[in-house]
Design an enzyme around this catalytic site. Sequence first.
Site, short mmCIF file in Angstrom:
data_model
loop_
_atom_site.label_atom_id
_atom_site.label_comp_id
_atom_site.label_asym_id
_atom_site.label_seq_id
_atom_site.Cartn_x
_atom_site.Cartn_y
_atom_site.Cartn_z
N LYS A 1 37.45 -53.26 43.83
CA LYS A 1 36.48 -53.73 44.81
C LYS A 1 35.63 -54.81 44.15
CE LYS A 1 32.85 -52.10 47.93
NZ LYS A 1 32.12 -50.99 48.51
N THR B 1 32.78 -44.88 54.78
CA THR B 1 32.32 -45.67 55.92
C THR B 1 33.36 -45.72 57.04
OG1 THR B 1 30.94 -47.00 54.49
CG2 THR B 1 31.52 -47.99 56.57
N THR C 1 35.00 -46.87 50.30
CA THR C 1 35.53 -48.01 49.54
C THR C 1 35.05 -48.06 48.08
OG1 THR C 1 33.71 -49.37 50.35
CG2 THR C 1 35.80 -49.53 51.53
N ASP C 2 33.89 -47.46 47.80
CA ASP C 2 33.32 -47.65 46.45
C ASP C 2 34.26 -47.20 45.34
OD1 ASP C 2 31.15 -48.62 47.71
OD2 ASP C 2 29.73 -47.14 46.99
N1 ASP Z 1 29.53 -45.70 49.63
C1 ASP Z 1 30.60 -45.61 50.57
C2 ASP Z 1 31.77 -44.88 49.94
O1 ASP Z 1 32.39 -45.38 49.05
C3 ASP Z 1 30.97 -46.96 51.04
C4 ASP Z 1 32.21 -47.02 51.92
O2 ASP Z 1 32.70 -46.09 52.44
O3 ASP Z 1 32.71 -48.10 52.12
O4 ASP Z 1 32.08 -43.82 50.34
#
Ligand code: ASP
Length: 420
Positions: A236, A82, A157-158
């Site tokens: 997370k 993201t 983030t995942d």
């Molecule tokens: N699903 C995305 C990822 O982990 C969410 C994010 O980037 O925060 O790549």
Amino acid sequence: MANPGDKVRLITKDKEIEGILMPQEGSAVFIKRKDGYNIGIDKKNIKEMKVIEKKKEKAAKPKPLKQMKGKKKILVVHTGGTIASKVDYETGGVSAKFTVDELVEMVPELADIANIECDFVSNMMSEDMNFTDYKKIINHLKKCFGRCDGIIIGHGTDTLHYTAAALSFVFENPPVPIIVVGSQRSSDRGSSDAAMNLLCAAHFIAKTEFKGVAICMHHSSNDDVCAILPATKTRKMHTSRRDAFKAINSEPFALVDKKSNIEFLAEFYESEGELKIKDKFSEKVGLIKTYPNFSHDLLQFATKHFDALVLEATGLGHLPTNTKENEKNYELLEKYIKKGHIIAITSQCLYGRVHPDVYSNLRRLSDIGCIFCEDMLPETAYIKLSWLLGNFPEKAKELLTENLRGEISERTLYKEEFID
Ligand code: ASP
């Protein structure tokens, strides 16, 4: 009519503000000002919104960033997620689109903190990452150490905490800081946390002598302070909050605010000595959560196809192995371990430590050779075990419960904030 991306002037009762219109969120209109900061104004207070310039369809080529003498050089390595995404206005979804240059162009203050360079490794969502993607990141980093004073990795983030843990095992004594940064809201949203997370990571690299792998994300849901979090003890903990990342059984190393003030909270794992790189990961490690009515078939499948398993057990490390019906799970684990395989036990409680001595049914597990992984997070144990089997298969059992990169704390901390 003004559309996201247009340059607009907002006229309120007492002021006029110019900037780029961002996608709408709730009752406020967000614009990105020339200085890079986003500002939200309640729609009720807007008397008029004038379009000054329509959005250019093709982004102009970014200007080369200015280089300043005496400032550290920070490399922003882009892997996707993201933080590198923007909203697709037609579908309303978020997809990875930004190039790295665009990303830094969006946060121009970065260029005041350090000399910034950008590299591209991938543009993927982190839920899709495999060890082959880690390999790409690792190979890239190996080439970067000699040409910068610090590295910021932009990441989804995942699974950001898995990657951070993996990098900290791979690089023993990294010569420069490696800070993994993500964002919960895409960079072109008014409420995005991307700019602040990047800026705080850059301040931390610029102002400290830290060398190691860490994570930098919002500390609170306000846009005021970021936390520098331990790579092997962070998770997370929320799907959408900007302060989703929490240190578990540990404290953040430091807090960094917008004005670049740094407060150290904990000692960090200090790397001393020569850089050592061990970069193999075994693909034959599984991570399984246990639950009521746990499937024996699942365990059978896993023990057949994997060389080692991390079990996310309940409570202090309990597995469904105590009733007559579940005795078959116990026997299967016993056979599996006898063949030389590893069963690593962690807890789905996350906070606290698994312990083989408290109950007799836990002692039964340690009697057959299950390894209790102290207060290590299940995800960290999975990455560590994959890494150990990739690089030190003979010593993997022994090293699993040795604290190599701060993944095991000597004592369990019982501060209230750890269970907030
Ligand atoms: N699903 C995305 C990822 O982990 C969410 C994010 O980037 O925060 O790549």
